[in-house]
Write an enzyme that holds these catalytic residues in place. Sequence first.
Site, PDB file in Angstrom:
ATOM      1  N   LYS A   1       0.854  -1.189   0.000  1.00 34.22           N
ATOM      2  CA  LYS A   1       0.000   0.000   0.000  1.00 34.22           C
ATOM      3  C   LYS A   1       0.889   1.237   0.000  1.00 34.22           C
ATOM      4  O   LYS A   1       1.648   1.469   0.940  1.00 34.22           O
ATOM      5  CB  LYS A   1      -0.913   0.008   1.236  1.00 34.22           C
ATOM      6  CG  LYS A   1      -1.689   1.322   1.411  1.00 34.22           C
ATOM      7  CD  LYS A   1      -2.626   1.296   2.628  1.00 34.22           C
ATOM      8  CE  LYS A   1      -3.272   2.671   2.851  1.00 34.22           C
ATOM      9  NZ  LYS A   1      -4.149   2.709   4.041  1.00 34.22           N
TER      10      LYS A   1
ATOM     11  N   ASP B   1      -2.528  10.223   3.334  1.00 41.62           N
ATOM     12  CA  ASP B   1      -3.929   9.849   3.483  1.00 41.62           C
ATOM     13  C   ASP B   1      -4.659  10.896   4.319  1.00 41.62           C
ATOM     14  O   ASP B   1      -4.679  10.826   5.548  1.00 41.62           O
ATOM     15  CB  ASP B   1      -4.035   8.464   4.143  1.00 41.62           C
ATOM     16  CG  ASP B   1      -5.481   8.018   4.316  1.00 41.62           C
ATOM     17  OD1 ASP B   1      -6.376   8.658   3.717  1.00 41.62           O
ATOM     18  OD2 ASP B   1      -5.716   7.028   5.041  1.00 41.62           O
TER      19      ASP B   1
ATOM     20  N   LYS C   1     -10.106  13.142   7.603  1.00 45.61           N
ATOM     21  CA  LYS C   1      -9.701  12.717   8.941  1.00 45.61           C
ATOM     22  C   LYS C   1      -9.710  13.903   9.900  1.00 45.61           C
ATOM     23  O   LYS C   1      -9.627  15.058   9.475  1.00 45.61           O
ATOM     24  CB  LYS C   1      -8.273  12.157   8.893  1.00 45.61           C
ATOM     25  CG  LYS C   1      -8.167  10.779   8.277  1.00 45.61           C
ATOM     26  CD  LYS C   1      -6.744  10.262   8.333  1.00 45.61           C
ATOM     27  CE  LYS C   1      -6.624   8.888   7.708  1.00 45.61           C
ATOM     28  NZ  LYS C   1      -7.385   7.843   8.430  1.00 45.61           N
TER      29      LYS C   1
ATOM     30  N   ASP D   1       1.626   6.326   5.479  1.00 43.79           N
ATOM     31  CA  ASP D   1       0.652   5.396   4.908  1.00 43.79           C
ATOM     32  C   ASP D   1       1.185   4.694   3.646  1.00 43.79           C
ATOM     33  O   ASP D   1       0.464   3.940   3.011  1.00 43.79           O
ATOM     34  CB  ASP D   1      -0.662   6.143   4.612  1.00 43.79           C
ATOM     35  CG  ASP D   1      -1.889   5.268   4.801  1.00 43.79           C
ATOM     36  OD1 ASP D   1      -1.780   4.219   5.477  1.00 43.79           O
ATOM     37  OD2 ASP D   1      -2.954   5.632   4.270  1.00 43.79           O
TER      38      ASP D   1
ATOM     39  N   ASP E   1     -12.164   7.374   3.189  1.00 45.74           N
ATOM     40  CA  ASP E   1     -10.978   7.132   4.014  1.00 45.74           C
ATOM     41  C   ASP E   1     -10.603   5.646   4.050  1.00 45.74           C
ATOM     42  O   ASP E   1      -9.544   5.282   4.556  1.00 45.74           O
ATOM     43  CB  ASP E   1     -11.230   7.659   5.437  1.00 45.74           C
ATOM     44  CG  ASP E   1      -9.948   7.833   6.225  1.00 45.74           C
ATOM     45  OD1 ASP E   1      -8.855   7.741   5.617  1.00 45.74           O
ATOM     46  OD2 ASP E   1     -10.040   8.069   7.455  1.00 45.74           O
TER      47      ASP E   1
ATOM     48  N   GLU F   1      -9.423   3.914   1.765  1.00 44.53           N
ATOM     49  CA  GLU F   1      -8.845   3.958   0.419  1.00 44.53           C
ATOM     50  C   GLU F   1      -7.826   2.861   0.164  1.00 44.53           C
ATOM     51  O   GLU F   1      -7.610   2.462  -0.978  1.00 44.53           O
ATOM     52  CB  GLU F   1      -8.226   5.332   0.161  1.00 44.53           C
ATOM     53  CG  GLU F   1      -6.784   5.523   0.679  1.00 44.53           C
ATOM     54  CD  GLU F   1      -6.642   5.383   2.196  1.00 44.53           C
ATOM     55  OE1 GLU F   1      -7.650   5.537   2.907  1.00 44.53           O
ATOM     56  OE2 GLU F   1      -5.522   5.110   2.665  1.00 44.53           O
TER      57      GLU F   1
ATOM     58  N   ARG G   1      -7.801  -0.344   0.798  1.00 41.62           N
ATOM     59  CA  ARG G   1      -8.370  -1.552   0.196  1.00 41.62           C
ATOM     60  C   ARG G   1      -8.740  -1.324  -1.263  1.00 41.62           C
ATOM     61  O   ARG G   1      -8.751  -2.251  -2.062  1.00 41.62           O
ATOM     62  CB  ARG G   1      -9.579  -2.024   1.032  1.00 41.62           C
ATOM     63  CG  ARG G   1     -10.701  -1.019   1.098  1.00 41.62           C
ATOM     64  CD  ARG G   1     -11.665  -1.296   2.244  1.00 41.62           C
ATOM     65  NE  ARG G   1     -11.132  -0.831   3.526  1.00 41.62           N
ATOM     66  CZ  ARG G   1     -11.756  -0.955   4.680  1.00 41.62           C
ATOM     67  NH1 ARG G   1     -12.932  -1.555   4.742  1.00 41.62           N
ATOM     68  NH2 ARG G   1     -11.207  -0.506   5.795  1.00 41.62           N
TER      69      ARG G   1
HETATM   70  N1  BES Z   1      -4.364   4.628   6.673  1.00 40.89           N
HETATM   71  C1  BES Z   1      -5.532   4.411   7.433  1.00 40.89           C
HETATM   72  C2  BES Z   1      -5.352   3.394   8.545  1.00 40.89           C
HETATM   73  C3  BES Z   1      -4.463   3.809   9.683  1.00 40.89           C
HETATM   74  C4  BES Z   1      -5.010   4.348  10.821  1.00 40.89           C
HETATM   75  C5  BES Z   1      -3.115   3.578   9.639  1.00 40.89           C
HETATM   76  C6  BES Z   1      -4.210   4.686  11.876  1.00 40.89           C
HETATM   77  C7  BES Z   1      -2.302   3.917  10.700  1.00 40.89           C
HETATM   78  C8  BES Z   1      -2.856   4.458  11.828  1.00 40.89           C
HETATM   79  C9  BES Z   1      -6.662   3.893   6.529  1.00 40.89           C
HETATM   80  O1  BES Z   1      -6.647   4.323   5.222  1.00 40.89           O
HETATM   81  C10 BES Z   1      -7.934   4.335   7.124  1.00 40.89           C
HETATM   82  O2  BES Z   1      -8.162   5.515   7.134  1.00 40.89           O
HETATM   83  N2  BES Z   1      -8.744   3.412   7.609  1.00 40.89           N
HETATM   84  C11 BES Z   1      -9.978   3.734   8.207  1.00 40.89           C
HETATM   85  C12 BES Z   1     -10.990   2.761   7.728  1.00 40.89           C
HETATM   86  C13 BES Z   1     -12.396   3.129   8.095  1.00 40.89           C
HETATM   87  C14 BES Z   1     -12.828   4.374   7.350  1.00 40.89           C
HETATM   88  C15 BES Z   1     -13.307   1.975   7.772  1.00 40.89           C
HETATM   89  C16 BES Z   1      -9.782   3.631   9.711  1.00 40.89           C
HETATM   90  O3  BES Z   1      -9.056   2.755  10.168  1.00 40.89           O
HETATM   91  O4  BES Z   1     -10.326   4.466  10.420  1.00 40.89           O
HETATM   92 ZN    ZN Z   2      -4.810   4.889   4.520  1.00 40.50          ZN
HETATM   93 MN    MN Z   3      -7.690   6.163   5.007  1.00 42.29          MN
END
Ligand code: BES
Ligand code: ZN
Ligand code: MN
Length: 496
Positions: free
Chosen positions: A266, A271, A278, A289, A348, A350, A352
């Site tokens: 990834k 992000d 966020k 990220d 967010d 993204e 996947r």
């Molecule tokens: N890059 C983030 C995940 C992440 C969170 C990595 C904290 C490192 C530390 C990912 O793209 C994300 O934003 N995931 C969301 C998914 C949700 C919207 C279903 C998350 O984990 O909040």
């Molecule tokens: Zn991310």
């Molecule tokens: Mn994200």
Amino acid sequence: MEFGVWTKGLATLGVDCLVLGIFEEGELSGEARSVDAASSGALKRLLARGDFAGRAGDTLLIGDLPGIKATRVLLTGLGSKKSFSRRSWRKAWAAAAAALSRTRIGSCAVAIDRPDARQLDDYYFGRSVAELAGAALYRINDLKTGKKPPLPELKRVLAGPVRRAAAAERGLSHGAAIAAAADVQRDLANLPANICTPSFLAAQARERARRAASLRVRVLDEAAIRREKMGCLLAVAQGSRQPPRFIVLEYRGTGAGQPPVVLVGKGVTFDSGGISLKDPPGMDEMKFDMSGAAAVLAALTLASQLKLRLHVVGLIAAVENMPGGKAVKPGDIATSASGQTVEILNTDAEGRLILCDALNYARRFEPAAVVDIATLTGACVVALGHHHSGVMGNDEPLVRELLDAGVRADDRCWQLPLTEEYAEALKSNFADFANVGGRDGGAITAATFLGKFTQGLKWAHLDIAGTAYLTGASKGSTGRPTPLIADFLLTRAAAR
Ligand code: BES
Ligand code: ZN
Ligand code: MN
């Protein structure tokens, strides 16, 4: 850095510093005893005075011990002898290496007591000495304009005592290569997102391939990505001024016809969350990220450096996730390269979306195994904290391989269940499925989503959101899971 093995005669070794372990009980190990004897009991006197308590993590540098050729001796605490383990040994050497890195010592002999061979055999002893030395000497490639603190001067490390010198030496050379690979990952991940863009990652991949004859690279630009019909990846990229890149790295250490291990990274260089923006606190950390992408680049570099007898393909989906007038919106539906449609309920989620198109691309290599590496979910951090990465997959033996590699490499992962029930959460009224499944079990529903694109492949997913970087005062990339991936590849190549 240069590594080797010392065999005997610590007192007469021509190095700048001897590194000795001391238990809380004050008892001297075999190695320390020989140094103590050569210096007419100087160490015992020092301990009797209570100058060093042997607590784990503590170190004490002593100069000019009589009767010792080395000009310094560094004591490092091993904690209590009763609970002595591989972990306390690692902690003691890591603390010592950090202390050495702040001096002008150029060479040392590691002579810290070792746990028994079942916990740490000669190969992994050598590997840990080199890996931990490399990690301790790492300095962030920062952009501070003031005077830089002096660089560490440690150039030569001798390790011992060992029973099988050849195994230890192989470990030392593998460990040095793993440390260098982890540095590759850390340097890239620590860069700010205004420098480390998708195009920058592609240029880095090109540069690495140029320097290693056994590495080949191909970079798909936006038009080529469109021709591949990677609609989900493009949906993420469309809100950013930075064009996406899809990077294909190939290392061939075997004759033609061997199916490859495909590593998928990834590479979200920043992000922001997109339209599903966020919260501000900690948003800067989303420059990390792309840690999965950096780990893939590191792994390919390592494979070529160690000339592993393996066929490895690295796929990196590199994008920036931004809000804007052209950005993908909640409710938009994208068509993935597999033909399946996805309702993007949360922009967010993204990671996947880019991974699903990358995983689909892996099919053309008819891989022996596919492993994706991603800072995928905050939910994984909630579930496992910062010590274990999450692992899930559709092939138990492959998951087992990664679990075992993590234990051996001291870079562990923990399996979460990936059973059918979780798929219900991804139901959509408008597309084949949604890209999110609610808060509960978020790490698992993310993996479930990826599973929709890996049917028929032997696939595992590493969620490194909690392990790839540290926050707070020691904010920065950890270089994980490069040691785990290294062990996985070394084991597959039977080169351990
Ligand atoms: N890059 C983030 C995940 C992440 C969170 C990595 C904290 C490192 C530390 C990912 O793209 C994300 O934003 N995931 C969301 C998914 C949700 C919207 C279903 C998350 O984990 O909040
Ligand atoms: Zn991310
Ligand atoms: Mn994200």
